[in-house]
Design a protein around this motif. Structure first.
Motif, PDB file in Angstrom:
ATOM      1  N   GLN A 227       0.819  -1.208   0.000  1.00  0.00           N
ATOM      2  CA  GLN A 227       0.000   0.000   0.000  1.00  0.00           C
ATOM      3  C   GLN A 227       0.859   1.268   0.000  1.00  0.00           C
ATOM      4  N   ILE A 228       1.899   1.261   0.818  1.00  0.00           N
ATOM      5  CA  ILE A 228       2.859   2.363   0.843  1.00  0.00           C
ATOM      6  C   ILE A 228       4.230   1.778   0.552  1.00  0.00           C
ATOM      7  N   SER A 229       4.903   2.307  -0.461  1.00  0.00           N
ATOM      8  CA  SER A 229       6.192   1.709  -0.835  1.00  0.00           C
ATOM      9  C   SER A 229       7.057   2.701  -1.586  1.00  0.00           C
ATOM     10  N   ILE A 230       8.361   2.506  -1.480  1.00  0.00           N
ATOM     11  CA  ILE A 230       9.265   3.275  -2.311  1.00  0.00           C
ATOM     12  C   ILE A 230       9.241   2.698  -3.719  1.00  0.00           C
ATOM     13  N   ILE A 231       9.595   3.523  -4.688  1.00  0.00           N
ATOM     14  CA  ILE A 231       9.672   3.122  -6.089  1.00  0.00           C
ATOM     15  C   ILE A 231      11.150   3.111  -6.491  1.00  0.00           C
ATOM     16  N   SER A 356       0.076  -2.360   4.533  1.00  0.00           N
ATOM     17  CA  SER A 356       1.390  -2.912   4.203  1.00  0.00           C
ATOM     18  C   SER A 356       2.345  -1.807   3.769  1.00  0.00           C
ATOM     19  N   VAL A 357       3.618  -1.979   4.107  1.00  0.00           N
ATOM     20  CA  VAL A 357       4.650  -0.990   3.809  1.00  0.00           C
ATOM     21  C   VAL A 357       5.896  -1.715   3.306  1.00  0.00           C
ATOM     22  N   TYR A 358       6.463  -1.208   2.221  1.00  0.00           N
ATOM     23  CA  TYR A 358       7.762  -1.708   1.735  1.00  0.00           C
ATOM     24  C   TYR A 358       8.729  -0.546   1.674  1.00  0.00           C
TER      25      TYR A 358
END
Length: 362
Positions: A227-231, A356-358
């Motif tokens: 849901q929240i992640s760096i690219i 979820s977070v990456y």
């Protein structure tokens, strides 16, 4: 609160000639932390570490902040920034990752950390950033400074995630224990987990430069799954994996292409006058793999790490991957809190419930 006339807080352009001085400042600041003096287990940063964190092609070398002590013209405080794109529910935002805030121990309790942070917010606002995203160890004082900066700037500070566990894998516990505080029961437990299991697959291998496109594809998939992640940026990823400090191991498919990977980078774990080589786990991409495949990949990582002289691995556990196979091959998960926070400069929408977070560590 006003800045002492003896200090200057300024933006500067990072040059290669600055790196040695700044790495020394950072290491000294980390080692003089009161918790570090009691517990050990801090990073002794080398010039190569500094370059790995701040040398990527996408880094804007004009977004660095320093504190100068005017009577001696010494740099006594530092705050770096890493440019990232952040995906939140599929929308992409420009964010700054403030990194390695440090103030020389002889110049603390003067508000320099807050002034460094305030100056960074001013600069990234001018540069059009939507937010600032940062980590704080619950046992350190950085969160207090960050909260003060956000409050003074009128910016909401939002907790995105709280990591409640650290991952540690010990390969030589006697050596690692020289740089960190441990009692005999803990040491005995970690020693019981030293053994590296047999690698049962012939599908594991070291990263090769020709893997980069597939690794980038997998990394992009990982970002989309959360849901929240760096690219990831292709050139940054290629640059990082080519760095000799970085160890990347791959699990390949029937066509010889990567279908999962783990990478880590080398640093010196420091404490009580001792330094030992350790690895910092950076990315764990294993969701395409079976439990046995993950175990083989993790064991292969251990074999390659010990060839480099690493005495262990560590990282806070961000639960974007399944921890079960790692526990089964002697990775230890123990309670230790690290928070991930966002300073919402442009009031971007943040989900009320974050599933979820990456994230990565550079």
């Amino acid at each position: 609160m006003s800045l002492d006339d003896d200090y200057l807080i300024e933006r500067f352009t990072l040059k290669d000639s600055d790196i040695g001085t700044l790495a020394k400042l950072l290491t000294g600041a980390f080692q003089e932390d009161e918790v570090a003096k009691k517990e050990g287990a801090v990073a002794d940063l080398q010039d190569e570490n500094f370059k790995l964190i701040f040398g990527a092609p996408s880094v804007d070398k004009e977004i660095f902040i320093r504190a100068i002590y005017k009577p001696t013209n010494e740099i006594v405080g530092f705050l770096g920034s890493i440019h990232k794109s952040l995906s939140i529910d599929g929308k992409i935002y420009k964010v700054s990752l403030p990194a390695w805030l440090s103030v020389h121990h002889e110049h603390r309790r003067k508000g320099l950390a807050t002034f460094l942070g305030t100056k960074l917010v001013e600069v990234i606002r001018e540069k059009g950033y939507d937010a600032s995203v940062f980590f704080h160890d619950a046992s350190q004082h950085g969160k207090v400074a960050s909260a003060a900066v956000a409050r003074n700037a009128g910016i909401p500070m939002i907790e995105l995630a709280m990591m409640n566990k650290f991952i540690v894998r010990g390969y030589d516990v006697d050596e690692a224990a020289k740089a960190l505080k441990t009692n005999w029961i803990q040491k005995l437990f970690f020693k019981s987990k030293e053994r590296i299991g047999k690698v049962k697959s012939n599908k594991v291998r070291l990263y090769k430069p020709e893997d980069i496109d597939k690794i980038f594809e997998l990394s992009t998939e990982l970002s989309k799954k959360n849901q929240i992640s760096i690219i990831q940026v292709h050139e940054d990823l290629k640059w990082k994996l080519a760095d000799p400090q970085v160890l990347c191991v791959v699990y390949e498919d029937e066509n010889g292409e990567a279908k999962g990977f783990i990478n880590a980078w080398e640093f010196l774990l420091s404490g009580f006058g001792n330094n030992v080589k350790f690895g910092w786990l950076d990315t764990i991409h294993t969701y395409n793999l079976t439990n046995q495949e993950v175990k083989d990949l993790a064991n292969f990582l251990g074999l390659e790490a010990t060839k480099r002289g690493w005495k262990g691995l560590q990282t806070p556990y961000i639960p974007y991957f399944n921890s079960k196979p790692f526990r089964q091959v002697n990775f230890i998960f123990f309670p230790k809190k690290v928070g991930l926070y966002l300073a919402n400069i442009n009031n971007i929408p943040i989900p009320e419930k974050i599933e979820s977070v990456y994230f990565e560590w550079r």
